[in-house]
Design an enzyme around this catalytic site. Structure first.
Site, mmCIF file in Angstrom:
data_model
loop_
_atom_site.group_PDB
_atom_site.id
_atom_site.type_symbol
_atom_site.label_atom_id
_atom_site.label_comp_id
_atom_site.label_asym_id
_atom_site.label_seq_id
_atom_site.Cartn_x
_atom_site.Cartn_y
_atom_site.Cartn_z
ATOM 1 C CG ASP A 103 -1.890 -1.118 1.260
ATOM 2 O OD1 ASP A 103 -2.189 -1.656 0.177
ATOM 3 O OD2 ASP A 103 -2.348 -1.473 2.351
HETATM 4 N N1 URA Z 1 -1.360 -5.890 3.939
HETATM 5 C C1 URA Z 1 -1.849 -4.628 3.884
HETATM 6 O O1 URA Z 1 -2.900 -4.335 4.430
HETATM 7 N N2 URA Z 1 -1.134 -3.714 3.198
HETATM 8 C C2 URA Z 1 0.055 -3.980 2.616
HETATM 9 O O2 URA Z 1 0.669 -3.080 2.039
HETATM 10 C C3 URA Z 1 0.559 -5.288 2.690
HETATM 11 C C4 URA Z 1 -0.177 -6.230 3.364
#
Ligand code: URA
Length: 233
Positions: A103
């Site tokens: 993310d």
């Molecule tokens: N899980 C999440 O919620 N975000 C990420 O970036 C990776 C795993």
């Protein structure tokens, strides 16, 4: 056998036009002999030199990046900076992409490559390559969470694969997954009414993010590290 201008353009930042110029200026040799035309075909074992420097042929590149916050895991984006903007010019001519997504506000270990089958291998749920994250949440970690993660959290009517939740501090844990669903960790904690405050990926397979790799920096992976990425122990 491939055209020499094609090989050089794949392996260096030079454009086809610049390569043509170099050939014209007698700066390109194959096995010590001057190349006269960009169409000249060369074999895999031929030694190409440009300005007296031997061209090292790399079929694929594998980079490890310590992703900072604020960058999206994409090759292009209209609004945000992408992780590819953190990669220096000398690699930009390759068709690089991030092997797996983090993310925008997640930090840590990210692999950037131009090898599609390698990327598939580490991402495919069938291969069970482990990914470990360091997570800070807004409420204390409970046994209910630890057991629930172990059994498989239910998200949108499907059950996640068992995950390991290791408590490190009241609100800090390591979470290990073998699959990668959209916002998976945030949603898994959401089931327990917990909000993720900080999320950093620290390991893929048995490869840990190098301690000396600062946020926003990248380097090439060694052969040994590439193997570790595919191994789970
Ligand atoms: N899980 C999440 O919620 N975000 C990420 O970036 C990776 C795993």
């Amino acid at each position: 056998m491939e055209r020499i201008d094609k090989i050089i353009s794949e392996q260096t930042p030079y454009t086809r036009k610049q390569i043509k110029e170099k050939i014209k200026k007698h700066q390109v040799l194959v096995n010590g002999k001057e190349v006269l035309k960009p169409e000249t075909k060369v074999k895999e074992e031929d030694i190409i030199t440009i300005n007296n420097e031997v061209l090292k042929i790399k079929k694929n590149v594998y980079l490890v990046l310590n992703k900072p916050k604020g960058y999206v895991s994409a090759t292009e984006d209209k609004k945000s900076h992408t992780v590819l903007e953190l990669i220096s010019e000398e690699y930009r001519h390759r068709n690089l992409f991030p092997a797996g997504r983090l993310d925008k506000d997640t930090t840590g270990l990210m692999i950037i490559t131009d090898d599609g089958s390698f990327s598939h291998e580490i991402l495919s749920p069938k291969k069970h390559v482990k990914k470990t994250y360091k997570v800070t949440i807004d409420i204390p970690i409970t046994n209910q969470m630890i057991e629930g993660f172990q059994e498989g959290v239910k998200l949108n009517d499907t059950i996640c694969k068992p995950a390991i939740l290791e408590k490190q501090d009241e609100k800090v844990a390591l979470v290990t997954l073998t699959e990668g669903r959209y916002h998976q960790i945030k949603r898994m904690f959401g089931v327990y009414k917990a909000k993720v405050i900080e999320l950093k990926r620290i390991q893929i397979g048995s490869f840990r993010i190098p301690e000396d790799l600062k946020e926003g920096k990248f380097r090439e992976l060694t052969e040994q590290e590439l193997k570790q990425i595919k191994q789970n122990n």
